[in-house]
Design a protein around this motif. Structure first.
Motif, PDB file in Angstrom:
ATOM      1  N   LYS A  46       0.847  -1.182   0.000  1.00 35.28           N
ATOM      2  CA  LYS A  46       0.000   0.000   0.000  1.00 35.28           C
ATOM      3  C   LYS A  46       0.896   1.249   0.000  1.00 35.28           C
ATOM      4  N   PRO A  47       0.320   2.422  -0.267  1.00 35.30           N
ATOM      5  CA  PRO A  47       1.151   3.633  -0.318  1.00 35.30           C
ATOM      6  C   PRO A  47       1.917   3.932   0.960  1.00 35.30           C
ATOM      7  N   ASP A  48       1.419   3.444   2.114  1.00 35.47           N
ATOM      8  CA  ASP A  48       2.130   3.684   3.370  1.00 35.47           C
ATOM      9  C   ASP A  48       3.152   2.604   3.689  1.00 35.47           C
ATOM     10  N   GLY A  49       3.337   1.655   2.759  1.00 35.64           N
ATOM     11  CA  GLY A  49       4.319   0.596   2.956  1.00 35.64           C
ATOM     12  C   GLY A  49       3.764  -0.691   3.525  1.00 35.64           C
ATOM     13  N   THR A  50       2.485  -0.742   3.852  1.00 35.86           N
ATOM     14  CA  THR A  50       1.889  -1.980   4.353  1.00 35.86           C
ATOM     15  C   THR A  50       1.980  -3.068   3.286  1.00 35.86           C
ATOM     16  N   PRO A  51       2.621  -4.207   3.578  1.00 36.32           N
ATOM     17  CA  PRO A  51       2.759  -5.247   2.560  1.00 36.32           C
ATOM     18  C   PRO A  51       1.423  -5.875   2.203  1.00 36.32           C
ATOM     19  N   ILE A  52       1.184  -6.064   0.906  1.00 34.98           N
ATOM     20  CA  ILE A  52       0.002  -6.749   0.404  1.00 34.98           C
ATOM     21  C   ILE A  52       0.336  -8.199   0.077  1.00 34.98           C
ATOM     22  N   ARG A  53       1.447  -8.406  -0.617  1.00 33.84           N
ATOM     23  CA  ARG A  53       1.876  -9.749  -1.000  1.00 33.84           C
ATOM     24  C   ARG A  53       3.269  -9.652  -1.600  1.00 33.84           C
ATOM     25  N   PRO A  54       4.012 -10.779  -1.662  1.00 32.65           N
ATOM     26  CA  PRO A  54       5.238 -10.791  -2.454  1.00 32.65           C
ATOM     27  C   PRO A  54       4.917 -10.483  -3.918  1.00 32.65           C
ATOM     28  N   LEU A  55       5.812  -9.797  -4.588  1.00 32.79           N
ATOM     29  CA  LEU A  55       5.577  -9.426  -5.986  1.00 32.79           C
ATOM     30  C   LEU A  55       5.400 -10.658  -6.852  1.00 32.79           C
ATOM     31  N   VAL A  56       6.252 -11.667  -6.662  1.00 32.03           N
ATOM     32  CA  VAL A  56       6.160 -12.932  -7.388  1.00 32.03           C
ATOM     33  C   VAL A  56       5.423 -13.927  -6.496  1.00 32.03           C
ATOM     34  N   VAL A 304      14.999  20.061  -0.239  1.00 31.06           N
ATOM     35  CA  VAL A 304      15.039  20.791   1.013  1.00 31.06           C
ATOM     36  C   VAL A 304      14.453  19.994   2.154  1.00 31.06           C
ATOM     37  N   GLU A 305      13.415  19.228   1.874  1.00 29.67           N
ATOM     38  CA  GLU A 305      12.686  18.574   2.953  1.00 29.67           C
ATOM     39  C   GLU A 305      12.583  17.079   2.701  1.00 29.67           C
ATOM     40  N   ALA A 306      12.872  16.294   3.717  1.00 31.52           N
ATOM     41  CA  ALA A 306      12.688  14.846   3.661  1.00 31.52           C
ATOM     42  C   ALA A 306      11.719  14.444   4.758  1.00 31.52           C
ATOM     43  N   SER A 307      10.913  13.437   4.487  1.00 35.49           N
ATOM     44  CA  SER A 307       9.953  12.999   5.496  1.00 35.49           C
ATOM     45  C   SER A 307       9.806  11.490   5.441  1.00 35.49           C
ATOM     46  N   GLN A 308       9.597  10.879   6.592  1.00 36.00           N
ATOM     47  CA  GLN A 308       9.369   9.440   6.699  1.00 36.00           C
ATOM     48  C   GLN A 308       7.900   9.231   7.028  1.00 36.00           C
ATOM     49  N   THR A 309       7.125   8.810   6.066  1.00 29.53           N
ATOM     50  CA  THR A 309       5.682   8.696   6.246  1.00 29.53           C
ATOM     51  C   THR A 309       5.175   7.289   5.944  1.00 29.53           C
ATOM     52  N   PHE A 310       6.049   6.296   5.950  1.00 28.70           N
ATOM     53  CA  PHE A 310       5.674   4.948   5.548  1.00 28.70           C
ATOM     54  C   PHE A 310       5.459   4.085   6.795  1.00 28.70           C
ATOM     55  N   ASP A 311       4.411   4.414   7.510  1.00 30.99           N
ATOM     56  CA  ASP A 311       4.167   3.793   8.811  1.00 30.99           C
ATOM     57  C   ASP A 311       3.667   2.362   8.709  1.00 30.99           C
TER      58      ASP A 311
END
Length: 338
Positions: A46-56, A304-311
């Motif tokens: 998902k966009p926040d990094g939550t795993p859905i499944r292995p790609l393969v 200029v700005e970095a953010s960690q938003t992949f909770d």
């Protein structure tokens, strides 16, 4: 620059010799193994990094190619190409395969020995890099960059003698890379970006080694997905060896180059980190250090700005090579046990 058409030995499909595919269930969202810390598997997230499944989905293929990275998705979102290795004590980059899988994770094809695949805008061709071990079969000197149709036909060498990391521009006109040779046959230092023109089959420097603030570039570059012809890249600076990231408009050259180091971006930079642009063009993804983990970091276009938003990324994993899907609705990320 010599441009050669040369036959490359296409590997017969390794997958055709395997047992019937064993597909993971929908509940098997995460494939990491604490007992195998080198195991590195691409996942659809998902966009926040939550795993859905292995790609393969085929578990037997994930076991055979259990180190996966540097994904590239076609502009239509249907296919993902990536580097794949068998993870053992002999594993080197020179043993990398290029694999293409459909977005559903069902259909997987082994294409060729090589690395860093990048789709043409129409998804019908790839540019990819070949290690020096194929010098005798390819007619190349040292590492090289090639174009081929998806089915392996119409192969053409773009550059050799240390050339590496070719990436196809969204407008289809250019390939950016480093290394190779100049018009006099002299090797070009890996401290500058170079541009191969598809129509004229000529190569120019985007900026010269003398003008480059970098001592050496990392091997992974990426074009913005819009029509701005911007490229993001990184490497250690010439004077201080401090890691930095740069963004450049390739047709404007060195005058358009923006460079920032990790402390000014609020991110721990990694040598060799991959990059990928947000489809909206206002930021890019990179892998950086957050505490004792490697995680995706979204960086604004002006650096200029970095953010960690992949909770949504699980606490027990580190990541590498994050990319957006073209619609921005998913990430593809390589996970390994922390």
């Amino acid at each position: 620059m010599r441009h050669l058409r040369q036959s490359i030995c296409i590997c017969c499909s390794l997958f055709g010799t395997l047992a019937s595919p064993s597909f993971a269930s929908a509940n098997d969202a995460l494939d990491v193994d604490p007992t195998q810390p080198e195991r590195q598997i691409l996942h659809l997230c998902k966009p926040d990094g939550t795993p859905i499944r292995p790609l393969v989905l085929d578990e037997s293929l994930r076991e055979r190619f259990d180190s996966q990275g540097k994904p590239e998705i076609s502009a239509d979102g249907k296919w993902i190409a990536f580097d794949a290795w068998t993870n053992d004590f002999k594993r080197t980059r020179q043993e990398s395969k290029i694999v293409i899988v459909d977005f559903d994770g069902q259909k997987t094809t082994n294409i060729i020995d090589g690395s860093l695949p990048s789709f043409s805008p129409d998804g019908k061709r790839l540019v990819f890099s070949r290690p020096r071990r194929y010098t005798n079969t390819d007619g190349a000197e040292g590492t090289s960059i090639w174009i081929m149709d998806i089915d392996g036909d119409n192969r053409m060498m773009v550059a050799h003698r240390g050339a590496w990391g070719g990436r196809w521009s969204p407008d289809g006109k250019s390939i950016v890379f480093f290394g190779g040779e100049n018009e006099n046959g002299i090797a070009v230092p890996k401290s500058c970006l170079r541009l191969f023109d598809i129509e004229t089959q000529t190569t120019t420097n985007i900026f010269s080694p003398d003008d480059s603030p970098f001592g050496e570039l990392s091997f992974h570059f990426e074009w913005a997905k819009d029509d701005s012809r911007r490229v993001v890249f990184g490497g250690p600076l010439k004077d201080t060896q401090e890691l930095a990231t740069g963004v450049i408009q390739v047709d404007e050259g060195i005058s358009s180059l923006m460079v920032r180091t990790g402390d000014t971006m609020e991110a721990g930079l990694l040598h060799g980190s991959s990059y990928d642009w947000n489809p909206k063009g206002n930021s890019f993804l990179m892998a950086g250090t957050v505490g004792d983990r490697v995680l995706p970091i979204a960086v604004s276009i002006d650096l200029v700005e970095a953010s960690q938003t992949f909770d949504g990324i699980p606490e027990n994993v580190s990541t590498s090579d994050p990319i957006h899907t073209p619609d921005g609705n998913h990430l593809i990320v390589s996970f390994r046990s922390q």
